[in-house]
Design a protein around this motif. Structure first.
Motif, PDB file in Angstrom:
ATOM      1  N   LEU A   1       0.848  -1.191   0.000  1.00 39.92           N
ATOM      2  CA  LEU A   1       0.000   0.000   0.000  1.00 39.92           C
ATOM      3  C   LEU A   1       0.885   1.243   0.000  1.00 39.92           C
ATOM      4  CD1 LEU A   1      -2.602  -0.912   2.779  1.00 39.92           C
ATOM      5  CD2 LEU A   1      -2.838  -1.179   0.304  1.00 39.92           C
TER       6      LEU A   1
ATOM      7  N   ASP B   1      -7.232   2.030  -1.562  1.00 39.41           N
ATOM      8  CA  ASP B   1      -6.898   2.224  -0.163  1.00 39.41           C
ATOM      9  C   ASP B   1      -6.440   3.669   0.074  1.00 39.41           C
ATOM     10  OD1 ASP B   1      -6.440   0.487   2.377  1.00 39.41           O
ATOM     11  OD2 ASP B   1      -4.705   1.833   2.260  1.00 39.41           O
TER      12      ASP B   1
ATOM     13  N   SER C   1     -12.976  -4.804   3.926  1.00 40.95           N
ATOM     14  CA  SER C   1     -13.105  -3.536   4.672  1.00 40.95           C
ATOM     15  C   SER C   1     -14.505  -3.429   5.274  1.00 40.95           C
ATOM     16  CB  SER C   1     -12.900  -2.315   3.778  1.00 40.95           C
ATOM     17  OG  SER C   1     -11.771  -2.453   3.008  1.00 40.95           O
TER      18      SER C   1
END
Ligand SMILES: C[S@@+](CC[C@H](N)C(=O)[O-])C[C@H]1O[C@@H](n2cnc3c(N)ncnc32)[C@H](O)[C@@H]1O
Length: 354
Positions: free
Chosen positions: A56, A129, A161
Protein backbone atom coordinates in the motif's frame (compact mmCIF):
# COMPACT_ATOMS: atom_id res chain seq x y z
CA UNK A 1 0.95 -19.12 -30.86
CA UNK A 2 1.11 -15.59 -29.54
CA UNK A 3 3.11 -14.95 -26.48
CA UNK A 4 3.01 -12.33 -23.79
CA UNK A 5 6.54 -11.66 -22.72
CA UNK A 6 6.05 -9.55 -19.68
CA UNK A 7 7.06 -10.83 -16.29
CA UNK A 8 4.60 -11.10 -13.48
CA UNK A 9 5.55 -10.79 -9.87
CA UNK A 10 5.66 -13.39 -7.11
CA UNK A 11 3.20 -16.25 -7.09
CA UNK A 12 0.62 -13.91 -8.51
CA UNK A 13 1.41 -15.24 -11.94
CA UNK A 14 3.60 -17.61 -13.88
CA UNK A 15 6.60 -15.83 -15.32
CA UNK A 16 5.40 -16.05 -18.89
CA UNK A 17 1.90 -15.80 -20.17
CA UNK A 18 0.66 -17.22 -23.39
CA UNK A 19 -2.44 -16.89 -25.43
CA UNK A 20 -3.36 -19.56 -27.94
CA UNK A 21 -4.34 -18.72 -31.51
CA UNK A 22 -7.77 -17.10 -31.87
CA UNK A 23 -10.31 -19.45 -33.45
CA UNK A 24 -11.90 -18.06 -36.61
CA UNK A 25 -15.38 -17.80 -35.08
CA UNK A 26 -15.68 -17.54 -31.35
CA UNK A 27 -19.05 -18.30 -29.81
CA UNK A 28 -19.07 -16.09 -26.73
CA UNK A 29 -20.47 -17.39 -23.45
CA UNK A 30 -24.04 -16.20 -22.71
CA UNK A 31 -25.03 -14.26 -19.59
CA UNK A 32 -25.88 -16.30 -16.50
CA UNK A 33 -26.54 -15.16 -12.96
CA UNK A 34 -25.28 -17.39 -10.15
CA UNK A 35 -26.97 -17.21 -6.78
CA UNK A 36 -25.08 -17.18 -3.47
CA UNK A 37 -26.77 -20.44 -2.52
CA UNK A 38 -25.59 -22.12 -5.72
CA UNK A 39 -22.05 -20.92 -5.05
CA UNK A 40 -22.24 -22.13 -1.44
CA UNK A 41 -23.36 -25.54 -2.72
CA UNK A 42 -20.39 -25.63 -5.11
CA UNK A 43 -17.85 -25.19 -2.29
CA UNK A 44 -15.70 -28.21 -1.41
CA UNK A 45 -15.54 -29.52 2.20
CA UNK A 46 -12.17 -27.83 2.75
CA UNK A 47 -10.47 -24.78 1.23
CA UNK A 48 -6.73 -24.32 1.47
CA UNK A 49 -5.36 -20.80 1.30
CA UNK A 50 -2.21 -18.73 1.49
CA UNK A 51 -1.56 -15.09 2.32
CA UNK A 52 -1.46 -12.52 -0.46
CA UNK A 53 0.37 -9.45 0.73
CA UNK A 54 -0.51 -6.28 -1.15
CA UNK A 55 1.77 -3.23 -0.91
CA UNK A 56 0.00 0.00 0.00
CA UNK A 57 1.24 3.52 -0.62
CA UNK A 58 0.06 4.59 2.83
CA UNK A 59 1.79 4.27 6.21
CA UNK A 60 0.06 0.94 6.66
CA UNK A 61 2.57 -0.47 4.13
CA UNK A 62 0.55 -3.50 3.17
CA UNK A 63 -2.72 -5.35 3.50
CA UNK A 64 -2.88 -9.13 3.55
CA UNK A 65 -5.78 -11.14 2.16
CA UNK A 66 -6.23 -14.89 2.30
CA UNK A 67 -6.47 -16.32 -1.21
CA UNK A 68 -7.48 -19.81 -2.23
CA UNK A 69 -4.57 -21.90 -3.47
CA UNK A 70 -4.73 -22.79 -7.14
CA UNK A 71 -3.55 -26.33 -6.44
CA UNK A 72 -6.52 -26.70 -4.13
CA UNK A 73 -8.95 -25.70 -6.89
CA UNK A 74 -7.25 -28.29 -9.09
CA UNK A 75 -7.62 -30.89 -6.34
CA UNK A 76 -11.34 -30.07 -6.04
CA UNK A 77 -11.92 -30.63 -9.74
CA UNK A 78 -10.11 -33.93 -9.69
CA UNK A 79 -11.72 -35.23 -6.50
CA UNK A 80 -15.20 -34.34 -7.76
CA UNK A 81 -14.43 -36.32 -10.91
CA UNK A 82 -15.54 -33.44 -13.05
CA UNK A 83 -13.75 -34.36 -16.21
CA UNK A 84 -14.58 -34.91 -19.83
CA UNK A 85 -18.17 -36.00 -19.39
CA UNK A 86 -20.08 -34.63 -22.39
CA UNK A 87 -23.40 -35.23 -20.62
CA UNK A 88 -22.32 -33.07 -17.71
CA UNK A 89 -24.44 -29.95 -17.34
CA UNK A 90 -21.47 -27.69 -16.76
CA UNK A 91 -18.71 -27.94 -19.28
CA UNK A 92 -16.69 -25.22 -17.61
CA UNK A 93 -14.98 -27.35 -14.95
CA UNK A 94 -13.48 -29.55 -17.63
CA UNK A 95 -11.98 -26.47 -19.17
CA UNK A 96 -10.91 -25.20 -15.77
CA UNK A 97 -8.85 -28.33 -15.13
CA UNK A 98 -7.26 -28.01 -18.53
CA UNK A 99 -6.48 -24.36 -17.92
CA UNK A 100 -5.13 -24.96 -14.46
CA UNK A 101 -2.66 -27.40 -15.99
CA UNK A 102 -2.06 -25.88 -19.38
CA UNK A 103 0.74 -23.47 -20.18
CA UNK A 104 -1.67 -21.02 -21.82
CA UNK A 105 -3.12 -18.22 -19.72
CA UNK A 106 -5.77 -17.06 -22.14
CA UNK A 107 -7.77 -18.89 -24.75
CA UNK A 108 -9.92 -16.24 -26.42
CA UNK A 109 -13.64 -16.85 -26.06
CA UNK A 110 -13.06 -19.95 -23.93
CA UNK A 111 -10.98 -19.05 -20.90
CA UNK A 112 -9.94 -15.48 -20.21
CA UNK A 113 -7.36 -15.81 -17.46
CA UNK A 114 -9.50 -15.39 -14.34
CA UNK A 115 -8.09 -18.28 -12.31
CA UNK A 116 -4.90 -16.38 -11.53
CA UNK A 117 -4.32 -13.00 -9.96
CA UNK A 118 -2.91 -10.42 -12.37
CA UNK A 119 -0.67 -7.77 -10.93
CA UNK A 120 -2.70 -4.63 -11.85
CA UNK A 121 -5.44 -5.87 -9.52
CA UNK A 122 -3.00 -5.29 -6.66
CA UNK A 123 -2.33 -1.76 -7.96
CA UNK A 124 -6.06 -1.14 -7.80
CA UNK A 125 -6.18 -2.19 -4.15
CA UNK A 126 -3.34 0.22 -3.34
CA UNK A 127 -5.07 3.05 -5.17
CA UNK A 128 -8.48 2.43 -3.57
CA UNK A 129 -6.90 2.22 -0.16
CA UNK A 130 -5.19 5.59 -0.77
CA UNK A 131 -8.48 7.14 -1.92
CA UNK A 132 -10.17 5.89 1.23
CA UNK A 133 -7.59 7.81 3.27
CA UNK A 134 -7.25 10.92 1.13
CA UNK A 135 -10.88 11.51 0.13
CA UNK A 136 -12.77 9.54 2.76
CA UNK A 137 -14.11 7.34 -0.01
CA UNK A 138 -16.60 5.01 1.57
CA UNK A 139 -17.69 1.63 0.25
CA UNK A 140 -20.93 1.77 2.24
CA UNK A 141 -24.21 2.70 0.58
CA UNK A 142 -22.74 1.94 -2.82
CA UNK A 143 -23.40 -0.22 -5.81
CA UNK A 144 -20.10 -1.68 -6.96
CA UNK A 145 -19.28 -3.74 -10.06
CA UNK A 146 -16.01 -5.50 -10.82
CA UNK A 147 -15.80 -6.33 -14.51
CA UNK A 148 -13.63 -9.37 -15.39
CA UNK A 149 -13.03 -10.01 -11.71
CA UNK A 150 -11.15 -13.35 -11.77
CA UNK A 151 -9.72 -13.78 -8.28
CA UNK A 152 -11.45 -10.43 -7.51
CA UNK A 153 -8.72 -9.06 -5.27
CA UNK A 154 -9.96 -5.40 -5.48
CA UNK A 155 -13.55 -6.33 -4.62
CA UNK A 156 -12.45 -8.83 -1.98
CA UNK A 157 -10.43 -6.01 -0.40
CA UNK A 158 -13.53 -3.74 -0.43
CA UNK A 159 -15.62 -6.51 1.04
CA UNK A 160 -13.01 -7.25 3.69
CA UNK A 161 -13.10 -3.54 4.67
CA UNK A 162 -16.89 -3.74 5.01
CA UNK A 163 -16.67 -6.96 7.05
CA UNK A 164 -14.09 -5.31 9.31
CA UNK A 165 -16.25 -2.19 9.79
CA UNK A 166 -19.05 -4.42 11.10
CA UNK A 167 -21.70 -1.75 10.61
CA UNK A 168 -24.64 -1.84 8.24
CA UNK A 169 -23.14 -1.28 4.80
CA UNK A 170 -26.12 -1.20 2.42
CA UNK A 171 -23.72 -2.20 -0.31
CA UNK A 172 -24.37 -4.19 -3.45
CA UNK A 173 -21.31 -5.88 -4.96
CA UNK A 174 -21.53 -7.45 -8.40
CA UNK A 175 -18.76 -9.81 -9.52
CA UNK A 176 -18.56 -10.51 -13.26
CA UNK A 177 -16.31 -13.10 -14.85
CA UNK A 178 -16.41 -14.78 -18.24
CA UNK A 179 -16.22 -18.29 -16.77
CA UNK A 180 -18.64 -19.93 -14.30
CA UNK A 181 -15.79 -22.12 -13.09
CA UNK A 182 -13.72 -19.08 -12.08
CA UNK A 183 -16.58 -17.74 -9.95
CA UNK A 184 -17.14 -21.15 -8.34
CA UNK A 185 -13.55 -22.19 -7.81
CA UNK A 186 -11.77 -18.98 -6.95
CA UNK A 187 -13.88 -15.80 -6.68
CA UNK A 188 -16.43 -17.12 -4.22
CA UNK A 189 -13.94 -19.04 -2.01
CA UNK A 190 -11.90 -15.82 -1.75
CA UNK A 191 -15.02 -14.01 -0.53
CA UNK A 192 -15.68 -16.69 2.09
CA UNK A 193 -12.07 -16.36 3.25
CA UNK A 194 -12.36 -12.54 3.51
CA UNK A 195 -15.39 -13.00 5.75
CA UNK A 196 -13.78 -15.70 7.88
CA UNK A 197 -10.63 -13.60 8.43
CA UNK A 198 -12.67 -10.57 9.55
CA UNK A 199 -14.41 -9.68 12.83
CA UNK A 200 -17.72 -10.38 11.06
CA UNK A 201 -17.14 -14.11 11.62
CA UNK A 202 -16.24 -13.67 15.33
CA UNK A 203 -19.58 -15.00 16.58
CA UNK A 204 -19.28 -18.08 14.39
CA UNK A 205 -15.74 -18.70 15.57
CA UNK A 206 -16.68 -18.17 19.22
CA UNK A 207 -19.56 -20.62 19.04
CA UNK A 208 -17.37 -23.19 17.39
CA UNK A 209 -15.66 -26.17 18.91
CA UNK A 210 -12.13 -25.86 20.29
CA UNK A 211 -10.79 -28.09 17.56
CA UNK A 212 -8.21 -25.90 15.75
CA UNK A 213 -8.52 -28.08 12.67
CA UNK A 214 -12.15 -27.08 12.41
CA UNK A 215 -11.48 -23.40 13.09
CA UNK A 216 -8.09 -22.17 11.93
CA UNK A 217 -6.87 -18.81 13.26
CA UNK A 218 -8.64 -15.88 11.60
CA UNK A 219 -5.33 -14.42 10.55
CA UNK A 220 -4.76 -13.90 6.82
CA UNK A 221 -1.00 -13.83 7.34
CA UNK A 222 -1.06 -17.56 8.09
CA UNK A 223 -1.63 -20.16 5.41
CA UNK A 224 -4.20 -22.76 6.38
CA UNK A 225 -7.23 -24.87 5.59
CA UNK A 226 -10.79 -23.84 6.28
CA UNK A 227 -13.44 -26.56 6.68
CA UNK A 228 -16.64 -25.59 4.91
CA UNK A 229 -19.36 -26.91 7.19
CA UNK A 230 -23.09 -26.15 7.12
CA UNK A 231 -22.90 -23.83 10.16
CA UNK A 232 -20.21 -21.75 8.41
CA UNK A 233 -22.44 -21.36 5.37
CA UNK A 234 -25.39 -20.20 7.44
CA UNK A 235 -23.23 -17.85 9.53
CA UNK A 236 -21.86 -16.33 6.33
CA UNK A 237 -25.31 -15.66 4.86
CA UNK A 238 -26.51 -14.33 8.23
CA UNK A 239 -23.57 -11.89 8.26
CA UNK A 240 -24.41 -10.66 4.77
CA UNK A 241 -27.99 -10.02 5.87
CA UNK A 242 -26.93 -8.34 9.14
CA UNK A 243 -24.48 -6.02 7.35
CA UNK A 244 -26.89 -5.43 4.46
CA UNK A 245 -24.40 -6.62 1.88
CA UNK A 246 -25.83 -8.03 -1.34
CA UNK A 247 -23.59 -10.15 -3.54
CA UNK A 248 -24.39 -10.65 -7.21
CA UNK A 249 -22.45 -12.96 -9.54
CA UNK A 250 -22.67 -13.19 -13.28
CA UNK A 251 -20.77 -15.06 -15.94
CA UNK A 252 -20.68 -14.61 -19.70
CA UNK A 253 -19.43 -12.14 -22.24
CA UNK A 254 -19.43 -8.39 -21.74
CA UNK A 255 -21.92 -8.05 -24.60
CA UNK A 256 -24.34 -10.38 -22.81
CA UNK A 257 -24.03 -8.54 -19.49
CA UNK A 258 -24.67 -5.17 -21.15
CA UNK A 259 -28.01 -6.41 -22.46
CA UNK A 260 -28.97 -7.69 -18.99
CA UNK A 261 -27.91 -4.68 -16.94
CA UNK A 262 -30.82 -3.10 -15.15
CA UNK A 263 -28.98 -1.12 -12.48
CA UNK A 264 -26.28 1.54 -12.45
CA UNK A 265 -23.18 1.41 -10.27
CA UNK A 266 -21.38 4.09 -8.23
CA UNK A 267 -18.05 2.30 -8.47
CA UNK A 268 -17.00 0.27 -11.53
CA UNK A 269 -13.61 -1.45 -11.44
CA UNK A 270 -11.68 -3.49 -13.93
CA UNK A 271 -8.13 -4.81 -14.01
CA UNK A 272 -6.14 -6.35 -16.89
CA UNK A 273 -9.07 -6.54 -19.28
CA UNK A 274 -7.88 -4.31 -22.14
CA UNK A 275 -5.36 -6.73 -23.64
CA UNK A 276 -7.33 -7.58 -26.78
CA UNK A 277 -8.27 -4.67 -29.07
CA UNK A 278 -11.21 -6.52 -30.68
CA UNK A 279 -12.89 -6.79 -27.28
CA UNK A 280 -12.52 -3.09 -26.39
CA UNK A 281 -15.84 -1.82 -27.87
CA UNK A 282 -17.81 -4.39 -25.84
CA UNK A 283 -15.86 -3.58 -22.68
CA UNK A 284 -16.25 0.19 -23.08
CA UNK A 285 -19.95 -0.15 -23.86
CA UNK A 286 -20.41 -2.20 -20.68
CA UNK A 287 -18.44 0.25 -18.53
CA UNK A 288 -20.51 3.16 -19.87
CA UNK A 289 -23.84 1.40 -19.36
CA UNK A 290 -22.86 0.31 -15.87
CA UNK A 291 -21.80 3.73 -14.58
CA UNK A 292 -24.26 5.86 -12.64
CA UNK A 293 -25.14 9.20 -14.25
CA UNK A 294 -23.84 11.23 -11.36
CA UNK A 295 -20.14 11.18 -10.53
CA UNK A 296 -19.33 7.47 -10.87
CA UNK A 297 -15.85 6.21 -10.00
CA UNK A 298 -14.81 4.15 -13.02
CA UNK A 299 -11.27 2.78 -12.77
CA UNK A 300 -9.37 0.74 -15.36
CA UNK A 301 -6.06 -0.78 -14.25
CA UNK A 302 -3.83 -2.15 -16.99
CA UNK A 303 -0.38 -2.70 -18.35
CA UNK A 304 0.72 -0.03 -20.77
CA UNK A 305 1.31 -2.67 -23.42
CA UNK A 306 0.35 -6.31 -23.84
CA UNK A 307 3.11 -7.64 -26.05
CA UNK A 308 2.00 -10.11 -28.66
CA UNK A 309 -1.74 -9.40 -28.54
CA UNK A 310 -1.72 -5.74 -29.51
CA UNK A 311 -3.77 -4.20 -26.73
CA UNK A 312 -2.70 -1.64 -24.19
CA UNK A 313 -3.38 1.79 -22.76
CA UNK A 314 -3.01 3.76 -26.04
CA UNK A 315 -5.38 1.41 -27.89
CA UNK A 316 -7.89 1.71 -25.05
CA UNK A 317 -7.76 5.53 -25.11
CA UNK A 318 -8.11 5.51 -28.89
CA UNK A 319 -11.10 3.17 -28.69
CA UNK A 320 -12.75 5.44 -26.10
CA UNK A 321 -12.63 8.33 -28.58
CA UNK A 322 -13.47 6.30 -31.68
CA UNK A 323 -16.46 7.08 -33.89
CA UNK A 324 -18.12 3.78 -32.92
CA UNK A 325 -18.05 4.75 -29.27
CA UNK A 326 -19.11 8.36 -29.95
CA UNK A 327 -22.07 7.07 -32.01
CA UNK A 328 -23.07 4.75 -29.15
CA UNK A 329 -22.84 7.61 -26.64
CA UNK A 330 -19.96 5.82 -24.92
CA UNK A 331 -17.02 8.14 -25.51
CA UNK A 332 -14.93 9.25 -22.62
CA UNK A 333 -11.75 10.90 -21.42
CA UNK A 334 -9.04 9.24 -19.45
CA UNK A 335 -7.43 10.75 -16.41
CA UNK A 336 -4.33 8.78 -15.41
CA UNK A 337 -4.46 8.59 -11.62
CA UNK A 338 -1.57 6.24 -10.90
CA UNK A 339 1.44 5.05 -12.83
CA UNK A 340 4.41 2.74 -12.49
CA UNK A 341 7.15 3.29 -15.03
CA UNK A 342 9.69 0.66 -14.01
CA UNK A 343 9.76 -2.51 -16.13
CA UNK A 344 6.53 -3.15 -18.02
CA UNK A 345 4.60 0.06 -17.31
CA UNK A 346 1.30 -0.11 -15.49
CA UNK A 347 -1.42 2.50 -15.10
CA UNK A 348 -4.70 3.14 -13.40
CA UNK A 349 -7.04 5.32 -15.44
CA UNK A 350 -10.17 7.06 -14.26
CA UNK A 351 -12.77 7.34 -17.02
CA UNK A 352 -14.82 10.52 -17.31
CA UNK A 353 -17.75 9.91 -19.62
CA UNK A 354 -18.59 12.66 -22.12
C1 LIG B 1 -6.54 -11.40 -17.49
S1 LIG B 1 -7.93 -11.75 -16.56
C2 LIG B 1 -7.81 -10.56 -15.26
C3 LIG B 1 -8.50 -11.02 -14.02
C4 LIG B 1 -8.48 -10.05 -12.85
N1 LIG B 1 -9.21 -8.85 -13.16
C5 LIG B 1 -7.08 -9.72 -12.41
O1 LIG B 1 -6.59 -8.61 -12.71
O2 LIG B 1 -6.46 -10.55 -11.74
C6 LIG B 1 -9.18 -11.03 -17.61
C7 LIG B 1 -10.60 -11.15 -17.08
O3 LIG B 1 -11.48 -10.48 -17.98
C8 LIG B 1 -12.61 -11.26 -18.25
N2 LIG B 1 -12.89 -11.19 -19.69
C9 LIG B 1 -12.00 -11.09 -20.69
N3 LIG B 1 -12.61 -11.00 -21.88
C10 LIG B 1 -13.93 -11.05 -21.64
C11 LIG B 1 -15.10 -10.97 -22.45
N4 LIG B 1 -15.03 -10.82 -23.78
N5 LIG B 1 -16.30 -11.02 -21.84
C12 LIG B 1 -16.38 -11.17 -20.50
N6 LIG B 1 -15.33 -11.23 -19.67
C13 LIG B 1 -14.12 -11.18 -20.24
C14 LIG B 1 -12.32 -12.66 -17.79
O4 LIG B 1 -13.36 -13.05 -16.99
C15 LIG B 1 -11.04 -12.57 -16.96
O5 LIG B 1 -11.27 -12.87 -15.63
Amino acid sequence: MFQFDFGIEEDVEPSTQTVVAVPEVVQLEPFAELSVSRLLDALPPLISYSPLSIPLPSDRKNVTLARRDLFDARFQLISEGRDDDPSSETTAPTSALEFLDAPSDLVPGVYEGGLKTWECSLDLVGYLDGLKDSTNLSFSNKRILEVGCGTAIPSVYLLYSLFCAESKANTNLHFQDYNVSVLELITFPNIILAWYMSPASAEYRAAASDDPAEHPPADPILAGELPIIPSLKSAFTASLAKLAITLVFSSGSWESLTTHLDVKYDIVLTSETIYRTQALPALIHLLRQACADSNPLCLVAAKVLYFGVGGGVSEFIEALKSKIMVDKGCSGRVEPVWERKVGVGRKIMRIEWE
